[in-house]
Design an enzyme around this catalytic site. Structure first.
Site, PDB file in Angstrom:
ATOM      1  CB  SER A  65      -0.877   0.021   1.253  1.00  0.00           C
ATOM      2  OG  SER A  65      -1.739  -1.089   1.277  1.00  0.00           O
TER       3      SER A  65
HETATM    4  N1  SAH Z   1      -0.622  -4.729   4.250  1.00  0.00           N
HETATM    5  C1  SAH Z   1       0.021  -5.008   2.987  1.00  0.00           C
HETATM    6  C2  SAH Z   1      -0.890  -4.679   1.832  1.00  0.00           C
HETATM    7  C3  SAH Z   1      -0.810  -5.727   0.785  1.00  0.00           C
HETATM    8  S1  SAH Z   1      -2.056  -5.670  -0.461  1.00  0.00           S
HETATM    9  C4  SAH Z   1       1.366  -4.303   2.894  1.00  0.00           C
HETATM   10  O1  SAH Z   1       1.667  -3.436   3.734  1.00  0.00           O
HETATM   11  O2  SAH Z   1       2.159  -4.650   2.011  1.00  0.00           O
HETATM   12  C5  SAH Z   1      -3.320  -6.703   0.228  1.00  0.00           C
HETATM   13  C6  SAH Z   1      -2.962  -8.136   0.512  1.00  0.00           C
HETATM   14  O3  SAH Z   1      -4.184  -8.797   0.874  1.00  0.00           O
HETATM   15  C7  SAH Z   1      -2.380  -8.930  -0.655  1.00  0.00           C
HETATM   16  O4  SAH Z   1      -1.134  -9.441  -0.287  1.00  0.00           O
HETATM   17  C8  SAH Z   1      -3.410 -10.055  -0.889  1.00  0.00           C
HETATM   18  O5  SAH Z   1      -2.829 -11.294  -1.260  1.00  0.00           O
HETATM   19  C9  SAH Z   1      -4.078 -10.154   0.487  1.00  0.00           C
HETATM   20  N2  SAH Z   1      -5.406 -10.782   0.481  1.00  0.00           N
HETATM   21  C10 SAH Z   1      -6.430 -10.637  -0.397  1.00  0.00           C
HETATM   22  N3  SAH Z   1      -7.484 -11.404  -0.038  1.00  0.00           N
HETATM   23  C11 SAH Z   1      -7.117 -12.053   1.126  1.00  0.00           C
HETATM   24  C12 SAH Z   1      -7.762 -12.993   1.974  1.00  0.00           C
HETATM   25  N4  SAH Z   1      -9.000 -13.458   1.739  1.00  0.00           N
HETATM   26  N5  SAH Z   1      -7.093 -13.443   3.055  1.00  0.00           N
HETATM   27  C13 SAH Z   1      -5.829 -13.010   3.334  1.00  0.00           C
HETATM   28  N6  SAH Z   1      -5.160 -12.130   2.551  1.00  0.00           N
HETATM   29  C14 SAH Z   1      -5.795 -11.650   1.444  1.00  0.00           C
END
Ligand code: SAH
Length: 213
Positions: A65
């Site tokens: 993000s």
């Molecule tokens: N907090 C992260 C943001 C990553 S983007 C950071 O600081 O880098 C959002 C993430 O949510 C992705 O890695 C994606 O794989 C995950 N995601 C999407 N659906 C999900 C689910 N049902 N359970 C767990 N993770 C999920």
């Protein structure tokens, strides 16, 4: 794993930007962003991008993000030391590290095995010790519930009921809800299951997906 004066200088500028241009005021949030070496959560060839306010690919079609998104969500969480916080979407682990740096007890779920493993290794090297889980965030982590706060870092189309079940009374969830764009939403759980909703600005997140690889 180098974090030198140049990186620290870039982070100070990032904090100035968040304060001056983006109205982030919570000192604990700004301090955590100043201390967590964000560039280590991106591939080493993308140093410059780590300290720009942009989302960036981290593999498996996912993104870290943007720093403003992290700051905004973390400010809404109003983190107190020892808060028990569940994060959905570990991704790179950067947001997880920010919460750990603020003294929270962090639990985080990621559905992509590669990202889960990578974040696990990196956070340990940086001396952060959240409990990470590979699985479907829609289900939360029942055995470690209830949580003071829950943070969803992927775009949801609806409020996952199991996450509300795993919140303490008086606790709240910060969750982006929507389709093309998501409205940042805070939902507070009151006694008798009453939910109160506050909506903020729009963001664009990668989707909150269920049971797919
Ligand atoms: N907090 C992260 C943001 C990553 S983007 C950071 O600081 O880098 C959002 C993430 O949510 C992705 O890695 C994606 O794989 C995950 N995601 C999407 N659906 C999900 C689910 N049902 N359970 C767990 N993770 C999920």
């Amino acid at each position: 794993m180098i974090d030198n004066f140049r990186h620290k200088g870039m982070r100070r500028k990032l904090v100035d930007y968040l304060t001056d241009k983006k109205d982030i005021t919570n000192e604990l949030v700004l301090n955590a962003i100043k201390n967590v070496p964000r560039h280590l959560f991106l591939d080493s060839s993308f140093l410059e991008f780590a300290y720009q306010d942009k989302a960036f690919p981290i593999g498996d079609s996912q993104t870290i993000s943007s720093v403003y998104t992290v700051a905004f969500q973390t400010e809404l969480l109003n983190v107190k030391k020892n808060d028990k916080i569940l994060e959905i979407g570990t991704g790179s682990g950067y947001q997880t590290a920010v919460l750990c740096e603020m003294g929270a007890k962090v639990f985080s779920i990621e559905r992509h095995m590669n990202l889960y493993k990578k974040a696990k290794g990196l956070l340990k090297k940086l001396n952060y010790f959240p409990k990470l889980k590979h699985g479907d965030g829609y289900l939360g982590i029942k055995e470690d519930s209830p949580f003071d706060k829950i943070l969803v870092t992927c775009g949801a189309t609806e409020l996952p009921p199991e996450l509300i079940n795993q919140l303490k009374i008086g606790g709240f969830i910060v969750i982006p809800i929507g389709h093309e764009e998501q409205m940042m939403t805070v939902i507070v759980k009151h006694a008798d299951g009453i939910l109160k909703k506050i909506e903020y600005e729009n963001f664009k997140f990668v989707p909150f997906l269920r049971n797919k690889k």
